[in-house]
Design an enzyme around this catalytic site. Structure first.
Site, PDB file in Angstrom:
ATOM      1  N   CYS A  12       0.965  -1.572   0.029  1.00 56.83           N
ATOM      2  CA  CYS A  12       0.523   0.158  -0.154  1.00 56.83           C
ATOM      3  C   CYS A  12       1.228   0.947   0.019  1.00 56.83           C
ATOM      4  O   CYS A  12       2.068   1.232   0.221  1.00 56.83           O
ATOM      5  CB  CYS A  12      -0.951   0.166   1.354  1.00 56.83           C
ATOM      6  SG  CYS A  12      -0.439   0.283   2.949  1.00 56.83           S
ATOM      7  N   HIS A  42       5.675  -6.215   8.246  1.00 59.22           N
ATOM      8  CA  HIS A  42       5.623  -7.301   8.629  1.00 59.22           C
ATOM      9  C   HIS A  42       5.425  -8.488   7.361  1.00 59.22           C
ATOM     10  O   HIS A  42       5.540  -8.732   6.830  1.00 59.22           O
ATOM     11  CB  HIS A  42       4.256  -7.348   9.086  1.00 59.22           C
ATOM     12  CG  HIS A  42       3.670  -7.118  10.513  1.00 59.22           C
ATOM     13  ND1 HIS A  42       2.500  -6.831  10.884  1.00 59.22           N
ATOM     14  CD2 HIS A  42       4.757  -7.422  11.216  1.00 59.22           C
ATOM     15  CE1 HIS A  42       3.002  -6.634  12.308  1.00 59.22           C
ATOM     16  NE2 HIS A  42       3.750  -6.557  12.599  1.00 59.22           N
ATOM     17  N   CYS A  99       2.793   5.801   8.749  1.00 60.83           N
ATOM     18  CA  CYS A  99       1.324   5.839   8.000  1.00 60.83           C
ATOM     19  C   CYS A  99       1.205   7.156   7.721  1.00 60.83           C
ATOM     20  O   CYS A  99       0.269   7.332   8.997  1.00 60.83           O
ATOM     21  CB  CYS A  99       1.213   4.681   7.364  1.00 60.83           C
ATOM     22  SG  CYS A  99      -0.489   5.057   6.269  1.00 60.83           S
ATOM     23  N   HIS A 127      -1.863  -5.181  18.618  1.00 57.69           N
ATOM     24  CA  HIS A 127      -1.085  -4.488  17.059  1.00 57.69           C
ATOM     25  C   HIS A 127      -0.049  -3.432  17.547  1.00 57.69           C
ATOM     26  O   HIS A 127      -0.276  -2.561  18.447  1.00 57.69           O
ATOM     27  CB  HIS A 127      -2.220  -4.497  15.923  1.00 57.69           C
ATOM     28  CG  HIS A 127      -1.368  -4.531  14.888  1.00 57.69           C
ATOM     29  ND1 HIS A 127      -0.446  -3.549  14.210  1.00 57.69           N
ATOM     30  CD2 HIS A 127      -1.412  -5.305  13.486  1.00 57.69           C
ATOM     31  CE1 HIS A 127      -0.259  -3.104  13.279  1.00 57.69           C
ATOM     32  NE2 HIS A 127      -0.451  -4.765  12.652  1.00 57.69           N
ATOM     33  N   GLU A 129       0.674  -1.336  15.966  1.00 58.40           N
ATOM     34  CA  GLU A 129      -0.502   0.308  15.655  1.00 58.40           C
ATOM     35  C   GLU A 129      -1.496   0.884  16.705  1.00 58.40           C
ATOM     36  O   GLU A 129      -1.243   1.732  16.562  1.00 58.40           O
ATOM     37  CB  GLU A 129      -1.098   0.025  13.787  1.00 58.40           C
ATOM     38  CG  GLU A 129      -1.759   1.495  13.308  1.00 58.40           C
ATOM     39  CD  GLU A 129      -2.785   1.182  12.393  1.00 58.40           C
ATOM     40  OE1 GLU A 129      -3.796   1.953  12.359  1.00 58.40           O
ATOM     41  OE2 GLU A 129      -2.858   0.273  11.532  1.00 58.40           O
ATOM     42  N   THR A 167      -6.142   1.016  11.473  1.00 63.11           N
ATOM     43  CA  THR A 167      -6.366   1.193  10.614  1.00 63.11           C
ATOM     44  C   THR A 167      -6.652   0.031   9.468  1.00 63.11           C
ATOM     45  O   THR A 167      -7.213   0.187   8.393  1.00 63.11           O
ATOM     46  CB  THR A 167      -5.013   2.114   9.427  1.00 63.11           C
ATOM     47  OG1 THR A 167      -4.094   1.784   9.386  1.00 63.11           O
ATOM     48  CG2 THR A 167      -5.473   3.231   9.724  1.00 63.11           C
ATOM     49  N   CYS A 195      -8.320   3.137   6.229  1.00 61.46           N
ATOM     50  CA  CYS A 195      -7.402   3.572   5.328  1.00 61.46           C
ATOM     51  C   CYS A 195      -8.519   2.559   4.064  1.00 61.46           C
ATOM     52  O   CYS A 195      -8.913   1.725   4.063  1.00 61.46           O
ATOM     53  CB  CYS A 195      -6.329   3.307   5.466  1.00 61.46           C
ATOM     54  SG  CYS A 195      -6.012   1.426   4.737  1.00 61.46           S
ATOM     55  N   ASN A 225      -3.340  -7.142   8.343  1.00 61.72           N
ATOM     56  CA  ASN A 225      -4.071  -6.550   7.031  1.00 61.72           C
ATOM     57  C   ASN A 225      -3.702  -7.931   6.002  1.00 61.72           C
ATOM     58  O   ASN A 225      -5.374  -8.063   5.569  1.00 61.72           O
ATOM     59  CB  ASN A 225      -3.809  -5.878   6.334  1.00 61.72           C
ATOM     60  CG  ASN A 225      -2.636  -6.282   5.553  1.00 61.72           C
ATOM     61  OD1 ASN A 225      -2.441  -6.544   4.237  1.00 61.72           O
ATOM     62  ND2 ASN A 225      -1.147  -5.207   6.008  1.00 61.72           N
TER      63      ASN A 225
END
Length: 284
Positions: A12, A42, A99, A127, A129, A167, A195, A225
């Site tokens: 991405c 990752h 990001c 996680h 994030e 996200t 996102c 993801n």
């Protein structure tokens, strides 16, 4: 055999930006050693390649003690305010590859905290994030990942709440959890912070998986993801394979398959996707 490759498969924009920033730093030797706070993405293959170029992964601020001063790159997942300030006060240069979508969430929870809202984060509490986001909250925060947790939730300290999301969280699950919490009668400001690239990738995986006899999802096992893509694909196509590289794929399993779909997580390099795509097409 027909092979359908998702247009959204692979890096991405946020991941590509972060990876590019690390490689750029390796080309500036006068900046000193290059460190990344956690793996930049990752994906073990990318991390190993960066290590071969002298990039060292650190997992805590304490690891920096005694190391030669240099540049610390904040990965795309972001870090807490405390971690950021400790790295800076340790005399290291910082290159912030967080990001932009994640950075936006940091700003949102800060501002919502100023308005007296407690924060609900829809996502995986383990996680990086999500851990980073919690580090920017000025008011109490809680992480909710599933229906049971949403049902059991009762207010933290305030009657006013702000709900945001990791996200890369599944959009449909996000909506389901928000609906459950919204029925509890709180003053809620809900911000859909999934996102756009993630939403598009998930919808495309869902569409392709519903049309094929077998689905291949490519990505690192630790990639949140990619795991979501696998879950979505498996619901639509029971014959779904989760692999990291071509080595993990038993091509003989596709001998009687008429059509195959392929997608990949946001941390999967294009050459791995191309290798899988090419071999599946050529083999059959």
């Amino acid at each position: 055999m027909e092979v359908i490759l998702a247009k959204s498969a692979g890096f991405c924009p946020g991941v590509q930006r972060a990876v590019n920033m690390v490689y750029e730093q390796t080309e500036i030797p006068e900046r000193g050693p290059v460190y990344t706070y956690g793996p930049i993405i990752h994906n073990d293959e990318v991390v190993r390649d960066l290590e071969s170029r002298g990039v060292r992964v650190i997992h805590s601020v304490d690891e920096l003690a005694g190391l030669p001063k240099g540049t610390v790159i904040i990965r795309s997942h972001g870090v807490s305010r405390e971690v950021y300030e400790k790295i800076e006060s340790g005399g290291f240069d910082i290159v912030d590859a967080t990001c932009p979508f994640v950075k936006r969430i940091h700003n949102i929870v800060e501002e919502q905290g100023k308005e007296g809202r407690d924060i609900i984060i829809i996502g995986n509490p383990d996680h990086p994030e999500v851990q980073g986001i919690r580090g920017w909250c000025r008011t109490p925060s809680v992480v909710i990942e599933n229906v049971d947790e949403a049902v059991r939730f009762s207010r933290i300290n305030a009657e006013k709440l702000c709900i945001i999301s990791q996200t890369t969280f599944n959009y449909n699950k996000f909506k389901e959890l928000v609906e459950i919490i919204s029925k509890k009668g709180y003053d809620i400001n809900c911000v859909n912070s999934i996102c756009n690239a993630t939403a598009v990738r998930q919808q495309e995986a869902r569409d392709i998986a519903s049309k094929v006899d077998a689905m291949i999802v490519i990505g690192d096992k630790s990639s949140s993801n990619t795991q979501k893509l696998y879950e979505i694909s498996q619901k639509e196509c029971g014959n779904t394979y989760y692999i990291q590289t071509l080595v993990d794929l038993d091509l003989t399993a596709f001998e009687s398959i008429r059509n195959v779909g392929i997608t990949a997580g946001a941390s999967t390099p294009n050459h791995i996707i191309e290798e899988v795509h090419t071999n599946v097409r050529i083999k059959f």
